[in-house]
Design an enzyme around this catalytic site. Structure first.
Site, short mmCIF file in Angstrom:
data_model
loop_
_atom_site.label_atom_id
_atom_site.label_comp_id
_atom_site.label_asym_id
_atom_site.label_seq_id
_atom_site.Cartn_x
_atom_site.Cartn_y
_atom_site.Cartn_z
N TYR A 298 4.05 -2.29 3.52
CA TYR A 298 4.66 -1.03 3.94
C TYR A 298 4.11 0.09 3.07
O TYR A 298 4.03 -0.04 1.85
CB TYR A 298 6.18 -1.11 3.78
CG TYR A 298 6.91 0.15 4.21
CD1 TYR A 298 6.91 0.55 5.55
CD2 TYR A 298 7.58 0.94 3.29
CE1 TYR A 298 7.58 1.70 5.94
CE2 TYR A 298 8.26 2.09 3.68
CZ TYR A 298 8.25 2.47 5.01
OH TYR A 298 8.92 3.61 5.40
N ASP B 32 -1.48 0.81 -3.45
CA ASP B 32 -0.17 1.45 -3.31
C ASP B 32 0.79 0.83 -4.32
O ASP B 32 1.20 -0.32 -4.19
CB ASP B 32 0.32 1.26 -1.87
CG ASP B 32 1.65 1.96 -1.61
OD1 ASP B 32 2.27 2.45 -2.57
OD2 ASP B 32 2.07 1.99 -0.43
N LYS C 117 9.17 6.31 -6.13
CA LYS C 117 10.31 5.58 -6.67
C LYS C 117 10.52 5.84 -8.18
O LYS C 117 11.02 6.88 -8.53
CB LYS C 117 10.20 4.10 -6.31
CG LYS C 117 10.19 3.97 -4.76
CD LYS C 117 10.30 2.58 -4.19
CE LYS C 117 10.57 2.68 -2.69
NZ LYS C 117 9.53 2.18 -1.83
C1 LIG Z 1 8.90 2.86 -0.54
C2 LIG Z 1 7.45 2.69 -0.32
C3 LIG Z 1 6.66 3.69 0.27
C4 LIG Z 1 7.26 4.93 0.88
O1 LIG Z 1 7.90 5.75 -0.05
P1 LIG Z 1 8.99 6.81 0.48
O2 LIG Z 1 9.34 7.57 -0.75
O3 LIG Z 1 10.11 6.00 1.04
O4 LIG Z 1 8.32 7.64 1.51
C5 LIG Z 1 5.29 3.52 0.31
N1 LIG Z 1 4.71 2.41 -0.19
C6 LIG Z 1 5.43 1.43 -0.75
C7 LIG Z 1 4.73 0.24 -1.31
C8 LIG Z 1 6.82 1.52 -0.81
O5 LIG Z 1 7.53 0.51 -1.33
#
Ligand SMILES: *Cc1c(COP(=O)(O)O)cnc(C)c1O
Length: 440
Positions: free
Chosen positions: A144, A243, A278
């Site tokens: 994701y 990511d 986060k």
């Molecule tokens: C949570 C998440 C996102 C998206 O971040 P948001 O602040 O919710 O837009 C992207 N990549 C990873 C790996 C995530 O866990």
């Protein structure tokens, strides 16, 4: 008229907010029931509108790594708020926060702050496409990367929770530029690059997937999967985007790159671009993308890649981020690691005693529990678990005052506030929940 119970609030919310929530997993759609509406939180504990207290294992999906309402973080935000909520102009906190990230994460030479992880990955894709003058992005099933149009195909998190193949509203031409491969499948990666290497701008991957549950990258022939991706991309003039929105500054002090990055010069490898979110905002809306200076130099105003944000680098957000980093010293990671290991053992013991098939997987201090026997190495595996058993387990834990992620496809989040007495409360809830999971 004001309604105060969770049930009343949820009923009102459903009238005016789609499904009553502002992010899908919060609706408890896959586990059923009414989501508690939270009123306040402190340390590892949450309180809801019905006066109930819970031990929190969601942590706002990662940011609350020092626990809720951490005094230093709250004080830093309060102090910043007194000096102005937003300037739309440069301020010192941006520099300090970015310097901290640059000092922790080797491959990040420059970084730009945005307001969410989604914005971070979206912007990183734009830079990668501009740098390579290519269109195609490779992603992995179950990973994701936020709700970016091009990245919603076979995504994890809520897309996995609700078993959606992707999203409506994404144009065919956008979807055409994304190729989805099975996670960890080196042959598939090599075959795709052999066939279409010159069209591929970048591979994007979670540094350690944690949005289909935790599925750590595996080594083969002494080469980690991320390093393999970096080498394959580079051999074809493409980039690797790692990511770390979820793993960043949680899996270790340097994020997952601190776990599987090079330890010597002879096996040096690095992603070209990285994304964060986060933890970096300590609970306020912050994301960031960064990496090689030559790539980041493509951004406007110096370069041709446009990217901007009215609230980007917001002073409250940078204050919360810096105060969070200040708390994330070596001792904090010791505490997190130890809380994570203790909890894993408690869960394993309870499920084993009740005869519930399970496998616990980790990536640094991150972990998740799959309700199946065999290890999970791909999205296909992750989907093949007993989600009904998870649902029974989830509700029994909730009834006993433990707030788990309401999905079998999410990591469990501990914080430095998950002390022994907090873990004891989880331990007390586990045997009953394990029994409930077993009672098919
Ligand atoms: C949570 C998440 C996102 C998206 O971040 P948001 O602040 O919710 O837009 C992207 N990549 C990873 C790996 C995530 O866990």
């Amino acid at each position: 008229m004001t309604s105060t119970s969770s049930a009343d609030l949820f009923a009102r919310a459903q009238q005016v907010i789609p499904s009553g929530v502002n992010s899908p997993v919060r609706a408890f759609g896959s586990v059923g029931g009414t989501p508690p509406f939270l009123t306040d939180a402190k340390g590892a504990l949450l309180h809801d509108a019905d006066g109930k207290e819970y031990v929190d294992l969601v942590g706002s999906w990662g940011p609350m790594i020092l626990g809720h309402a951490n005094e230093q973080v709250v004080e830093a935000v309060r102090e910043a708020a007194g000096r102005g909520l937003s300037f739309g102009a440069p301020q010192a906190g941006e520099v300090t926060l970015v310097e901290e990230v640059v000092s922790r994460v080797g491959p990040v030479e420059q970084l730009r702050l945005v307001n969410s992880g989604t914005e971070a990955t979206m912007s990183a894709l734009r830079v990668a496409r501009a740098a390579t003058e290519r269109d195609v992005i490779v992603k992995f099933a179950g990973c994701y990367h936020g709700h970016v149009d091009a990245l919603l195909a076979e995504a994890g998190s809520g897309v996995a929770t609700f078993a959606m193949p992707g999203s409506a509203g994404v144009t065919a031409s956008t979807a055409r530029d994304t190729v989805v491969l099975p996670y960890g499948d080196r042959d598939a990666v090599a075959a795709l690059f052999a066939e279409r290497g010159s069209e591929i701008a970048a591979i994007i991957t979670e540094a350690a997937p944690a949005n289909m549950g935790v599925v750590p990258p595996l080594e083969a022939d002494g080469i980690g999967f991320n390093r393999f991706l970096s080498e394959t991309a580079h051999a074809h003039g493409a980039l690797l985007i790692s990511d770390e929105v979820l793993t960043g500054f949680r899996a270790s002090r340097e994020g997952y790159y601190g776990v599987d990055g090079p330890t010597g010069t002879d096996d040096a490898w690095a992603p070209d671009l990285m994304t964060f979110g986060k933890v970096i905002g300590g609970g306020l809306p912050v994301g960031a993308f960064g990496g090689r200076k030559d790539l980041m130099g493509l951004l406007a105003p110096a370069g041709p890649v446009y990217q901007a944000g009215t609230l980007s680098g917001n002073p409250l957000a940078t204050a919360a981020g810096m105060a969070t980093f200040a708390g994330l010293d070596a001792a904090a990671y010791e505490t997190l690691g130890s809380a994570s290991r203790t909890l894993q053992q408690l869960v394993a013991d309870a499920l084993t005693t009740a005869g519930v098939p399970h496998v616990i997987q980790t990536a640094g201090t991150l972990f998740s529990v799959f309700f199946r026997e065999e290890p999970v190495t791909s999205y296909e595996d992750a989907k093949n678990q007993d989600t009904a058993a998870f649902t029974r387990f989830f509700h029994a834990m909730l009834d006993a005052g433990v707030y788990l992620p309401p999905s079998a496809f999410e990591a469990w989040f501990v914080s430095t506030a998950h002390t022994e007495s907090v873990l004891d409360r989880i331990a007390a809830a586990l045997p009953g929940a394990a029994k409930a999971a077993a009672s098919a």
